[in-house]
Write a protein that holds these residues in place. Structure first.
Motif, PDB file in Angstrom:
ATOM      1  N   ALA A 226       0.738  -1.211   0.099  1.00  0.00           N
ATOM      2  CA  ALA A 226       0.041  -0.047  -0.064  1.00  0.00           C
ATOM      3  C   ALA A 226       0.780   1.394   0.032  1.00  0.00           C
ATOM      4  O   ALA A 226       0.221   2.177  -0.160  1.00  0.00           O
ATOM      5  N   ASN A 227       2.037   1.179   0.187  1.00  0.00           N
ATOM      6  CA  ASN A 227       2.995   2.260   0.327  1.00  0.00           C
ATOM      7  C   ASN A 227       3.681   2.721  -0.918  1.00  0.00           C
ATOM      8  O   ASN A 227       4.118   1.701  -1.584  1.00  0.00           O
ATOM      9  N   ASP A 228       3.577   3.713  -1.339  1.00  0.00           N
ATOM     10  CA  ASP A 228       4.283   4.041  -2.634  1.00  0.00           C
ATOM     11  C   ASP A 228       5.676   4.018  -2.792  1.00  0.00           C
ATOM     12  O   ASP A 228       6.004   3.797  -3.961  1.00  0.00           O
ATOM     13  N   ASP A 229       6.422   4.097  -1.637  1.00  0.00           N
ATOM     14  CA  ASP A 229       7.837   3.819  -1.505  1.00  0.00           C
ATOM     15  C   ASP A 229       8.169   2.378  -1.583  1.00  0.00           C
ATOM     16  O   ASP A 229       9.359   2.283  -1.458  1.00  0.00           O
ATOM     17  N   PHE A 230       7.191   1.572  -1.641  1.00  0.00           N
ATOM     18  CA  PHE A 230       7.782   0.230  -1.627  1.00  0.00           C
ATOM     19  C   PHE A 230       7.581  -0.466  -2.925  1.00  0.00           C
ATOM     20  O   PHE A 230       8.322  -1.221  -3.390  1.00  0.00           O
ATOM     21  N   LYS A 231       6.503   0.055  -3.643  1.00  0.00           N
ATOM     22  CA  LYS A 231       6.311  -0.352  -5.031  1.00  0.00           C
ATOM     23  C   LYS A 231       7.294   0.084  -5.894  1.00  0.00           C
ATOM     24  O   LYS A 231       7.790   1.199  -5.552  1.00  0.00           O
ATOM     25  N   GLN A 232       7.289  -0.652  -7.266  1.00  0.00           N
ATOM     26  CA  GLN A 232       8.450  -0.022  -8.191  1.00  0.00           C
ATOM     27  C   GLN A 232       7.973   0.785  -9.146  1.00  0.00           C
ATOM     28  O   GLN A 232       8.550   1.515  -9.699  1.00  0.00           O
ATOM     29  N   ASP A 233       6.583   1.255  -9.214  1.00  0.00           N
ATOM     30  CA  ASP A 233       5.996   2.091  -9.887  1.00  0.00           C
ATOM     31  C   ASP A 233       4.499   2.521  -9.294  1.00  0.00           C
ATOM     32  O   ASP A 233       4.456   2.062  -8.167  1.00  0.00           O
ATOM     33  N   ALA A 234       3.961   3.360  -9.939  1.00  0.00           N
ATOM     34  CA  ALA A 234       2.873   3.688  -9.566  1.00  0.00           C
ATOM     35  C   ALA A 234       1.682   2.791 -10.145  1.00  0.00           C
ATOM     36  O   ALA A 234       0.419   3.237 -10.069  1.00  0.00           O
ATOM     37  N   ASP A 235       1.867   1.710 -10.203  1.00  0.00           N
ATOM     38  CA  ASP A 235       0.852   0.758 -10.523  1.00  0.00           C
ATOM     39  C   ASP A 235      -0.342   0.621  -9.410  1.00  0.00           C
ATOM     40  O   ASP A 235      -0.177   0.473  -8.376  1.00  0.00           O
ATOM     41  N   PRO A 236      -1.652   1.049  -9.899  1.00  0.00           N
ATOM     42  CA  PRO A 236      -2.831   1.262  -8.774  1.00  0.00           C
ATOM     43  C   PRO A 236      -3.118  -0.170  -8.550  1.00  0.00           C
ATOM     44  O   PRO A 236      -4.162  -0.241  -7.490  1.00  0.00           O
TER      45      PRO A 236
END
Length: 310
Positions: A226-236
């Motif tokens: 759920a954290n933006d800084d954990f994902k590799q991109d902005a995939d919703p």
């Protein structure tokens, strides 16, 4: 699109330090990941099955350290791996006391480095996961242990709960996760003495089943997604909505969230159509899918619209 609405994998993760495999668990809401089902008996408590896989040859998918072969995992305590088969999952887990009779495919080689989670594969890329070995590392530099320390309290303000109903274990803080992981041993449900709170102290029980570590790692991956800084991109699309498309998996067609829910049920010995061994492998498959920059993520998980198993 889940083939199962309630419900081994020797895939090696490049994350070195992981001892885990198998799966299923309840969708993590960020604060609790227990897959509780109200299977009530007369006194209102959920009835529970044996939670023990009767197949002694089931693959113990406890994430072995595949990167170095004979590394010693200092996070686990117990006896040497007594499994008669090749322990491909918990590596040379010097303390996990893995008693599985088949190859332990649960421990991957999560070195704790900041994996990119990117690949040239198809659907389902752009996400990030870590194996139980990665999540069990002490904070150093920018490794998974540091991310865990920084974000655990926000994601799990009441602690990370795994299991079902009253048959659950609660990891109260990041230190408890670091001390507990990685785990090795035959996939099984929690024992009564393990259904307690863990605070990272020496008083915490040592849990000798890879299933425990794989479920914890899966819960962390789903919650931190759920954290933006954990994902590799902005995939919703949430990680929990991805679907297993590996035809060899017992969880084929199930979403990540469904696997987590079923895994929590089985870990607490609540009724589940899948065994601890099956769920351990499913969880390991998910945990390892995006922890290696070479991961062929499209071969394991796919976006809901790309689910080829439907």
């Amino acid at each position: 699109m889940d083939a199962l609405t309630q419900g081994t994998d020797s895939l090696s993760d490049s994350d070195s330090g992981d001892n885990a495999t198998t799966t299923s668990a309840s969708a993590s809401s960020g604060t609790s990941v227990s897959g509780s089902t109200e299977t009530s008996d007369g006194d209102g408590e959920a009835s529970r099955g044996s939670g023990i896989d009767s197949d002694s040859d089931a693959t113990d998918s406890s994430d072995p350290e595949t990167s170095s072969g004979a590394t010693t995992d200092s996070n686990t305590s117990g006896g040497p791996d007594s499994g008669s088969g090749t322990d491909s999952g918990s590596g040379t887990d010097s303390g996990s006391g893995d008693s599985g009779t088949a190859g332990d495919s649960g421990t991957d080689g999560d070195s704790g480095s900041d994996d990119t989670g990117l690949s040239d594969g198809g659907g389902g890329c752009g996400f990030r996961t870590h194996t139980q070995g990665g999540w069990g590392t002490a904070c150093a530099g920018d490794n998974p242990g540091c991310y865990r320390d920084s974000h655990f309290a926000a994601a799990f303000p009441d602690g990370l709960v795994v299991g079902c109903d009253v048959y659950a274990a609660t990891l109260l803080n990041s230190a408890a996760v670091e001390r507990a992981l990685p785990t090795g041993g035959t996939p099984r449900a929690l024992l009564p003495e393990e259904e307690t709170s863990y605070d990272g102290s020496d008083a915490d029980p040592t849990v000798n089943t890879v299933f425990f570590g794989q479920v914890i790692a899966l819960a962390l991956n789903v919650a931190f997604d759920a954290n933006d800084d954990f994902k590799q991109d902005a995939d919703p699309v949430p990680l929990g909505e991805l679907v297993i498309v590996d035809p060899a998996s017992a969880c084929l067609g199930m979403s990540v969230a469904s696997v987590l829910a079923e895994a929590n049920l089985a870990l607490g010995a609540c009724p589940s159509p899948l065994s601890p061994a099956d769920l351990t492998a499913c969880a390991a498959l998910i945990n390892e899918s995006f922890s290696d920059s070479e991961a062929l993520c499209s071969d394991r998980l796919a976006l809901p619209d790309d689910d080829s198993s439907r």
